[in-house]
Structure formats: C-alpha cells, structure tokens
Motif scaffolding. Structure first.
Motif, PDB file in Angstrom:
ATOM      1  N   ASP A   1       1.315 -73.126 -27.805  1.00 14.78           N
ATOM      2  CA  ASP A   1       2.524 -72.395 -28.352  1.00 14.78           C
ATOM      3  C   ASP A   1       3.204 -73.149 -29.339  1.00 14.78           C
ATOM      4  N   ARG A   2       2.814 -74.441 -29.622  1.00 15.62           N
ATOM      5  CA  ARG A   2       3.834 -74.944 -30.710  1.00 15.62           C
ATOM      6  C   ARG A   2       3.061 -74.981 -32.153  1.00 15.62           C
ATOM      7  N   LEU A   3       2.286 -73.831 -32.288  1.00 17.93           N
ATOM      8  CA  LEU A   3       1.686 -73.717 -33.645  1.00 17.93           C
ATOM      9  C   LEU A   3       2.113 -72.200 -34.152  1.00 17.93           C
ATOM     10  N   LEU A   4       2.363 -72.296 -35.706  1.00 14.93           N
ATOM     11  CA  LEU A   4       2.537 -71.116 -36.352  1.00 14.93           C
ATOM     12  C   LEU A   4       1.353 -70.824 -37.164  1.00 14.93           C
ATOM     13  N   GLY A   5       0.732 -69.775 -37.041  1.00 16.21           N
ATOM     14  CA  GLY A   5      -0.549 -69.255 -37.976  1.00 16.21           C
ATOM     15  C   GLY A   5       0.100 -68.316 -38.989  1.00 16.21           C
ATOM     16  N   VAL A   6      -0.322 -68.648 -40.286  1.00 16.57           N
ATOM     17  CA  VAL A   6      -0.104 -67.665 -41.217  1.00 16.57           C
ATOM     18  C   VAL A   6      -1.273 -67.468 -42.096  1.00 16.57           C
ATOM     19  N   ILE A   7      -1.295 -65.932 -42.510  1.00 10.61           N
ATOM     20  CA  ILE A   7      -2.368 -65.451 -43.169  1.00 10.61           C
ATOM     21  C   ILE A   7      -1.837 -64.767 -44.383  1.00 10.61           C
ATOM     22  N   LEU A   8      -2.328 -65.472 -45.487  1.00  9.76           N
ATOM     23  CA  LEU A   8      -1.901 -64.899 -46.994  1.00  9.76           C
ATOM     24  C   LEU A   8      -2.971 -63.935 -47.629  1.00  9.76           C
ATOM     25  N   THR A   9      -2.800 -63.940 -49.070  1.00  2.38           N
ATOM     26  CA  THR A   9      -3.621 -63.089 -49.717  1.00  2.38           C
ATOM     27  C   THR A   9      -4.973 -63.560 -49.641  1.00  2.38           C
ATOM     28  N   GLY A  10      -6.010 -62.520 -49.880  1.00  2.00           N
ATOM     29  CA  GLY A  10      -7.290 -63.137 -49.703  1.00  2.00           C
ATOM     30  C   GLY A  10      -8.495 -61.825 -49.558  1.00  2.00           C
ATOM     31  N   ALA A  11      -9.440 -61.834 -50.394  1.00  2.00           N
ATOM     32  CA  ALA A  11     -10.400 -60.685 -50.353  1.00  2.00           C
ATOM     33  C   ALA A  11     -11.587 -61.085 -49.283  1.00  2.00           C
ATOM     34  N   ASN A  12     -11.195 -61.403 -48.080  1.00  2.00           N
ATOM     35  CA  ASN A  12     -12.249 -61.819 -47.170  1.00  2.00           C
ATOM     36  C   ASN A  12     -11.673 -61.325 -45.822  1.00  2.00           C
ATOM     37  N   SER A  13     -12.626 -61.623 -44.651  1.00  2.00           N
ATOM     38  CA  SER A  13     -12.035 -61.373 -43.621  1.00  2.00           C
ATOM     39  C   SER A  13     -11.682 -62.426 -42.715  1.00  2.00           C
ATOM     40  N   ASP A  14     -11.883 -63.689 -43.241  1.00  2.00           N
ATOM     41  CA  ASP A  14     -11.739 -65.072 -42.679  1.00  2.00           C
ATOM     42  C   ASP A  14     -10.165 -64.972 -42.182  1.00  2.00           C
TER      43      ASP A  14
ATOM     44  N   ALA B   1      -3.103 -68.359 -27.348  1.00  2.45           N
ATOM     45  CA  ALA B   1      -2.687 -69.511 -26.989  1.00  2.45           C
ATOM     46  C   ALA B   1      -1.234 -69.541 -26.860  1.00  2.45           C
ATOM     47  N   GLY B   2      -0.541 -68.536 -27.368  1.00  4.44           N
ATOM     48  CA  GLY B   2       0.986 -68.637 -27.345  1.00  4.44           C
ATOM     49  C   GLY B   2       1.650 -69.091 -28.377  1.00  4.44           C
ATOM     50  N   GLY B   3       0.884 -69.133 -29.591  1.00  2.00           N
ATOM     51  CA  GLY B   3       1.530 -69.472 -31.013  1.00  2.00           C
ATOM     52  C   GLY B   3       2.029 -68.291 -31.397  1.00  2.00           C
ATOM     53  N   ILE B   4       2.719 -68.497 -32.622  1.00  2.00           N
ATOM     54  CA  ILE B   4       3.403 -67.601 -33.653  1.00  2.00           C
ATOM     55  C   ILE B   4       2.506 -67.226 -34.614  1.00  2.00           C
ATOM     56  N   THR B   5       2.322 -65.803 -34.958  1.00  2.00           N
ATOM     57  CA  THR B   5       1.579 -65.393 -36.085  1.00  2.00           C
ATOM     58  C   THR B   5       2.073 -64.545 -37.026  1.00  2.00           C
ATOM     59  N   LEU B   6       1.951 -65.019 -38.262  1.00  5.54           N
ATOM     60  CA  LEU B   6       2.688 -64.173 -39.284  1.00  5.54           C
ATOM     61  C   LEU B   6       1.635 -63.890 -40.485  1.00  5.54           C
ATOM     62  N   VAL B   7       1.659 -62.719 -41.205  1.00  3.67           N
ATOM     63  CA  VAL B   7       0.891 -62.367 -42.115  1.00  3.67           C
ATOM     64  C   VAL B   7       1.797 -61.657 -43.354  1.00  3.67           C
ATOM     65  N   GLN B   8       1.095 -62.008 -44.513  1.00  2.90           N
ATOM     66  CA  GLN B   8       1.674 -61.531 -45.813  1.00  2.90           C
ATOM     67  C   GLN B   8       1.727 -60.107 -45.781  1.00  2.90           C
ATOM     68  N   ASP B   9       2.517 -59.207 -46.448  1.00  5.62           N
ATOM     69  CA  ASP B   9       2.672 -58.169 -46.545  1.00  5.62           C
ATOM     70  C   ASP B   9       1.553 -57.545 -47.341  1.00  5.62           C
ATOM     71  N   PRO B  10       0.469 -56.793 -46.795  1.00  8.00           N
ATOM     72  CA  PRO B  10      -0.791 -56.572 -47.659  1.00  8.00           C
ATOM     73  C   PRO B  10      -0.266 -55.903 -48.971  1.00  8.00           C
ATOM     74  N   GLY B  11       0.918 -54.852 -48.987  1.00 12.94           N
ATOM     75  CA  GLY B  11       1.368 -54.113 -50.016  1.00 12.94           C
ATOM     76  C   GLY B  11       1.718 -55.274 -51.309  1.00 12.94           C
ATOM     77  N   GLU B  12       1.897 -56.399 -50.985  1.00  8.66           N
ATOM     78  CA  GLU B  12       2.553 -57.145 -52.050  1.00  8.66           C
ATOM     79  C   GLU B  12       1.393 -58.359 -52.276  1.00  8.66           C
ATOM     80  N   ALA B  13       0.323 -58.400 -51.157  1.00  7.20           N
ATOM     81  CA  ALA B  13      -0.711 -59.527 -51.696  1.00  7.20           C
ATOM     82  C   ALA B  13      -1.349 -59.230 -52.865  1.00  7.20           C
ATOM     83  N   TYR B  14      -1.872 -60.191 -53.566  1.00  7.13           N
ATOM     84  CA  TYR B  14      -2.761 -60.276 -54.758  1.00  7.13           C
ATOM     85  C   TYR B  14      -4.218 -59.629 -54.142  1.00  7.13           C
ATOM     86  N   ALA B  15      -4.578 -59.816 -53.232  1.00  4.30           N
ATOM     87  CA  ALA B  15      -5.703 -59.340 -52.506  1.00  4.30           C
ATOM     88  C   ALA B  15      -5.445 -58.916 -50.926  1.00  4.30           C
TER      89      ALA B  15
END
Lengths: 276, 195
Positions: free
Chosen positions: B128-141, B152-166
């Motif tokens: 729970d001491r982890l912050l995960g971030v997904i940014l732009t990308g043309a892939n499902s990884d 595992a109790g961590g925090i998950t953040l994602v870039q707004d797909p509307g403004e992402a390059y991909a």
C-alpha cells in the motif's frame, strides 16, 4: 495472511520440492523473476503453484518441461553488436597466441550467441584452432542449439546486428534457409560441443581462455552470483577473459578483485593474477 | 482521549511507478518537472523505447527535472528522491530487498521492458506504499499491473485518455475498473507531488 504472502510460501515449497526431488536448485534465484516464471508454469497447466508440487514429486516426465519453463531461453544472433565487435577487435587478437583456443559459453540457451561467436572466429581465422563448449541446464534448449535451426523471421535484425558487429561478408554465407527456417552450416556446428551443465551445482569442467555468460547472472541472488563468479575465475586460464551482459552489475564483478575491466561498456573483464 | 481522536494515518508512499509508451517523453517531462527537489519517494519509470543503444530517455529527463535521474542499475538499491528509468531491452523488476533486478525474459504485451512486469513486482514489495501511474501509449501494457497495484492496496492514477497523445494505454487501464483517479497531466503532476 494475504494471498501474496501465501503464494510466496507456495513458490518456496515448490522450489524446495524441485530441489530435493530432482537436484535442480532454483532457491537462490532472484525472487521477482523466478516468481513470474513459476506462475507462468502454473498458468500453462491451469493449476495453482501448490498443485505443481505433487506433479514435480510424482510425475517423472514433468521435470524437463518445468526446467525449460523456469529457465526460459531468450537469445538472438549478435545481441549487442558492439560487444561482438569488441570481442573481434580487442580480445580475439590476444587469443591468437594460443595454439588451441578454448571457449565456454555458460547458459547458451538456444545457441544464437555461440554461433555468432563461431562466425567471428571463422572470419578472424581462428575457428579451426577453437574448441567451443556451450552449456545450459535446459535440455530442450540445448537440443535446439545443437540443431542450429532458427526461424527466419528474425533474419533482418540478425543481418543488421551482424553488420554492426563488423561482419566481413554476408550473414547468408553461414546458413541455408527456406521460407521458414535457417540452419547454420555444419562447419560451425561441428566446432561446438553442447552439454548439460548446471552453474548452481556443477563445478569446473574445463580450462578456457574466454567465458561468455551474458544475462544469466541477472537471475541469481547475490550469494549465488558470487559463487558463480568464483567458478568462472577458477575455469579461466591465467589472464583469461570473461564477457557478461551489458547491463549486469559492474560493482559485483569488480568489488572482489577477481577480475579487472578491459571494456566496461561491453562488460569484458580479465582474470586477475592471484588465486582465490 | 487524544488517542481516540487520531485519524488512521495514510501510509506514506515509498515509490511511484510510471508506465508510458507513444508520446511518453513530453508527458513524463510535465510530471517530473512538477516534482520538488524534496520529493520523498523513488520514481521508477518504464517507457517503451527502441531496444538498442543508450538510455537517451534518462539523459533527456535529467535536463529539466530537479531530482537526480539515472538508469535503473542491476542490484542497486531503490533510493528515495531519485528518478530511475528502465534500460532498453530489459524488463525491470523490484526485489523484496528493494533493489533493482533485470530480466531478458520474453516480451510481455509485445514489449520489453514491460510496464506490467515492473508493476507486478513493485506491488509485491511496496504493497500500500506504492503509487502506480499509466500515461499515454498505444498498447495494452500496464493495465494488468495497475490492477495488481490496486489489489495490493496501492494508489492507481491514469492520464485522461481525452488529452493523451495515444489513448489505448489509459483506456485499457481504466477498463480494468482498478483505477482510483483519471486526471489531466497537470492534475496528475499536482496529485503526485503532494504525496
């Protein structure tokens, strides 16, 4: 206790069973990667890790497949071309003085890299004098390596790597191909002895001037890595050379004064004079 | 009495794991530039890059980031206040002793390094001491890995797909249902730097 902790126990019990039953010791592998591989093995069989334990104990046919999955071979021809170029230009001229050149690749996987080295040896006029030993714990990979047959789909990349490694002719001089597969020439294959050897449990089996062991130690924990570096030290002739993967830990190789760097970017080292 | 009034404290974040692909350099720059020199956690980045050659990304990011940026070196400890970038053509993992490990195992989601590989192993270690971030990308990884971080109790953040390059990577991550917040890059930068 949460699922992750329980799974960690399952993995450790499975590795213990594999060791006690078959003698293959993965207990000192780096934890994160071996976990991925054990989970993949379980997933392939649609089972939990705990379910693998009775299989490894009682199903004799299962061990070869388990070993193949736990030591996933990934290799390519002339991977990191600059390393092969440096071996060609810096190390092979130093080996020329020996009447017979012994080379050992530890962890040869399916053989792409050792054939690459054999090609360079031939171009530098040293192949006839060379005896190459290529070893691995994965018998399925060893059989493929011995056949010297690879899918042609990677050929464009291999051709590019070969040129960047200072290739003197054309890569196609070294294989025959159909639409699907390429096969390395017999004159390369007959210079290489492929054999089963386990770095974790087997000792020195030859004395060589050059050891190639790329991206194998990255899977070992610190203790096991240290032990294998000692094995390499013992297996090399005085002033012999060791070539590791380009992203492996330089600190671990240099801190114990067993080896001195020849080319740190290419991770090529020379055995230091003193005995252990 | 005072004891009863104390609110349960949110555990401090030990590491921020970031995954990105196409368009990642600009997105990473915006986020890293917002991090103060006193940022207390390690930042670990997997970006899909060309398999050969030098780690250009870390030198490009180092130019504008206030924190030290380097490639993640095998067996070296993950230190707080430091930004790390996975080397090209190797998977990057975190060992239980909080050191980096590399692997040349098969590509995952057609790529190496794969975000999933980093996220799974980091989730195991930092919980729970982890912050995960997904940014732009043309892939499902990264989507499955982000799910593991959440589990595992961590925090998950994602870039707004509307403004992402991909938008594939952010969209796939959001579709797992394991995402805490979907934010613009500017908001992500603030959210992360306030950890």
């Amino acid at each position: 206790m949460d699922d992750t902790s329980i799974q960690a126990i399952e993995i450790s019990l499975f590795l213990e069973a594999l060791y006690q039953r078959h003698g293959y010791d993965f207990r000192n592998y780096a934890k994160a990667s071996i976990k991925r591989r054990v989970l993949t093995l379980a997933a392939i069989h649609g089972q939990t890790v705990a379910d693998l334990i009775p299989r490894i104990l009682h199903d004799d046919g299962f061990v070869t497949e388990a070993i193949a999955q736990l030591s996933v071979p990934v290799s390519e021809m002339f991977r990191d071309p600059i390393v092969f170029k440096t071996l060609r230009e810096t190390i092979l001229p130093l080996l020329q003085t020996y009447p017979r050149i012994n080379i050992w690749q530890a962890g040869c996987a399916t053989g792409e890299e050792i054939y690459s080295l054999a090609i360079i040896l031939e171009e530098e006029g040293l192949l006839e004098r060379a005896q190459i030993y290529a070893t691995d714990i994965n018998d399925i990979a060893l059989r493929k390596a011995e056949d010297g047959i690879f899918p042609v789909r990677y050929l464009p990349e291999y051709e590019r790597n070969y040129k960047n490694a200072g290739g003197k002719t054309k890569l196609s001089d070294y294989y025959v191909a159909n639409t699907e597969f390429m096969r390395l020439h017999e004159r390369l294959r007959r210079k290489i002895v492929f054999a089963h050897h386990n770095l974790v449990s087997d000792g020195v089996f030859c004395e060589v001037q050059l050891i190639l062991c790329r991206n194998v130690l990255i899977y070992f924990n610190n203790d096991l890595q240290k032990k294998v570096l000692e094995l390499f030290h013992k297996s090399l002739v005085r002033h012999g050379f060791l070539c590791l993967g380009t992203r492996e830990s330089k600190r671990a190789v240099e801190e114990r004064q067993l080896f001195a760097a020849i080319n740190r970017n290419c991770m090529i080292f020379q055995k230091k004079g003193g005995e252990l | 009495m005072a004891k009863l009034l104390t609110l349960p404290k949110k555990p401090a974040i030990e590491a921020v794991a970031i995954g990105c692909s196409a368009g990642g350099l600009e997105a990473l720059r915006k986020i890293l530039n917002a991090l103060p020199a006193t940022f207390p956690a390690a930042v670990i980045i997997v970006a899909h890059t060309a398999p050969d050659g030098e780690n250009l990304l870390s030198s490009l990011l180092a130019k504008t980031c206030q924190l030290p940026v380097s490639e993640a070196y095998e067996r070296e400890p993950v230190l707080p206040g430091q930004v790390y970038v996975a080397p090209p053509n190797y998977h990057l993992l975190i060992e239980p002793n909080r050191c980096f490990a590399l692997s040349v195992d098969e590509r995952v989601c057609f790529v190496r390094p794969a975000v999933d590989v980093l996220f799974y192993s980091a989730a195991d270690v930092y919980r729970d001491r982890l912050l995960g971030v997904i940014l732009t990308g043309a892939n499902s990884d990264g989507a499955q890995g982000l799910k593991a971080i959440k589990a595992a109790g961590g925090i998950t953040l994602v870039q707004d797909p509307g403004e992402a390059y991909a938008d594939t990577m952010p969209k796939t991550a959001i579709a797992t249902g394991a995402v805490d917040k979907v934010l613009s890059l500017a908001a992500l930068a603030i959210e992360i730097s306030e950890q």
